[in-house]
Write an enzyme that holds these catalytic residues in place. Structure first.
Site, PDB file in Angstrom:
ATOM      1  N   ASP A   1       0.695  -1.189   0.071  1.00  0.00           N
ATOM      2  CA  ASP A   1       0.104   0.128   0.159  1.00  0.00           C
ATOM      3  C   ASP A   1       0.870   1.338   0.060  1.00  0.00           C
ATOM      4  OD1 ASP A   1      -3.202   0.611   0.666  1.00  0.00           O
ATOM      5  OD2 ASP A   1      -2.131   2.130   1.361  1.00  0.00           O
TER       6      ASP A   1
ATOM      7  N   ASP B   1      -7.220  -2.718  -6.139  1.00  0.00           N
ATOM      8  CA  ASP B   1      -8.489  -1.730  -5.577  1.00  0.00           C
ATOM      9  C   ASP B   1      -8.133  -0.461  -5.365  1.00  0.00           C
ATOM     10  OD1 ASP B   1     -10.966  -1.001  -4.343  1.00  0.00           O
ATOM     11  OD2 ASP B   1     -10.840  -2.985  -2.759  1.00  0.00           O
TER      12      ASP B   1
ATOM     13  N   CYS C   1     -14.880   0.885  -5.374  1.00  0.00           N
ATOM     14  CA  CYS C   1     -15.891   0.727  -4.612  1.00  0.00           C
ATOM     15  C   CYS C   1     -16.833   1.796  -5.245  1.00  0.00           C
ATOM     16  CB  CYS C   1     -15.852   0.468  -3.348  1.00  0.00           C
ATOM     17  SG  CYS C   1     -14.996   1.832  -2.440  1.00  0.00           S
TER      18      CYS C   1
END
Length: 385
Positions: free
Chosen positions: A249, A285, A338
């Site tokens: 990340d 993502d 999302c």
């Protein structure tokens, strides 16, 4: 605290949100001052605040104003309740409603009825077409609570039975083979042995479905490039326990709990500051508007701007290009958001394929909140051999 006192506390917190303070900060600040409030009081007040945030425009219209008080009046009216029953002025209750407040308020229309900013309502209509209304309506309600049965330790039916013994009722959900929707006992989930022993993980059903749709095949090296807290890393580890799984990340601090979570789940996940070599599967993502999860984080609905959306799409395109270089020949790059917005989803894939003509698209799907889980989009991009 009485129900009316909880309403008054929510009013005070909402006034701070209206003034520009983040809801979580306002709730925390109030909680520090209100040592007398018990856990049930805090939960009820939080529910009031977030219910209003999901319906920020319509509660203002129904309540006849933009104060916390007006919005709480509007919330009760939206739910078919008479606010005067709690607005009594007795004890710690909000003061009694005035004649003006009783007469004020109109039914919302247009974007206000959808509880969307005007510019986003137009985007929704363009991107979602006939599913605009049902999607916006879903975002006005509380999100279901889901858990994922951890296949490294159990299966869905065994996890469901054990949870039932611990007072948590669930039902299987159709979006994913590992998904259980919690129908009662959600607040006690993390205190169950099922959770402590790693039989379950909190994870949205659509998020689980995204992992299930990835064509893992005989993958032996998998990278979760935007790992965050590591929910998808753990779900991937459960699907292919023999593969090496790496998590990365841009902000390593987001992964701080992942080693502990992996240990509880019986998974092996290696956190890396800089990915090296190539991988069979790269999962990305990416940072996004979060529009598919606005039931859980409704402030995002009101804080997102067109300028910020443009920044996010630039970041997403950069991540796609970066991750493509980490995929082995014939491997897969899984792009996910999302988000409900085409600019962050299909438009990104179209642009990528236009500049990478030797790649092809594999399984892809848009999940809407009205399907049961959060809104998600995922597309598997297959690298040339």
């Amino acid at each position: 605290m009485t129900p009316a006192a909880r309403v008054q506390a929510a009013i005070e917190i909402l006034d701070r949100v209206q003034a520009g303070e983040a809801a979580e900060k306002a709730l925390t600040s109030w909680g520090r001052r209100a040592r007398f409030a018990g856990s049930k009081d805090r939960a009820a007040i939080r529910d009031h605040v977030f219910d209003v945030l999901r319906m920020w425009r319509s509660t203002a219209a129904l309540g006849g104003g933009e104060t916390g008080r007006a919005r709480m009046i509007g919330l009760f009216r939206a739910h078919g309740q008479d606010p005067a029953e709690l607005f009594t002025g007795q004890g710690h209750a909000p003061m009694a409603m005035t004649d003006v407040e009783v007469a004020a308020g109109d039914a919302p229309d247009g974007a206000a009825a959808l509880d969307l900013p005007d510019w986003l309502a137009a985007r929704f209509a363009e991107d979602l077409g006939e599913r605009t209304h049902e999607t916006a309506e879903a975002l006005r309600t509380r999100a279901p609570v889901f858990v994922r049965a951890n296949l490294l330790k159990t299966d869905r039916e065994k996890a469901r039975a054990r949870l039932a013994e611990e007072g948590v009722e669930t039902v299987p959900h159709a979006l994913a083979e590992t998904a259980l929707e919690v129908t009662s006992g959600a607040r006690g989930l993390i205190r169950t042995d099922s959770f402590t022993d790693g039989w379950i993980e909190l994870q949205d059903a659509a998020s689980q479905a995204v992992v299930e749709m990835i064509p893992l095949g005989d993958a032996t090296r998998i990278l979760d490039y935007c790992a965050g807290g590591g929910g998808k890393s753990l779900a991937l580890a459960a699907r292919v326990p023999k593969a090496e799984l790496f998590a990365h990340d841009a902000d390593p601090g987001r992964m701080s709990d992942l080693p502990k979570r992996a240990l509880r789940a019986g998974a092996t996940v290696t956190c890396v500051a800089k990915p090296k070599g190539v991988y069979d599967i790269v999962m990305a993502d990416v940072p996004c508007s979060g529009s598919g999860a606005w039931r859980r984080a409704p402030e995002g609905k009101w804080r997102l701007t067109e300028a910020r959306l443009a920044e996010l799409t630039d970041i997403q395109a950069h991540i796609l290009t970066t991750c493509a270089k980490l995929v082995r020949p014939g491997g897969a790059l899984v792009y996910a958001t999302c988000s409900l917005l085409r600019a962050e989803n299909e438009a990104q894939i179209d642009a990528f394929l236009a500049s990478h003509s030797d790649w092809r698209i594999g399984p892809n799907r848009r999940f809407l909140p009205s399907d049961g889980g959060d809104g998600f989009y995922a597309a598997c991009l297959i690298a040339p051999d």
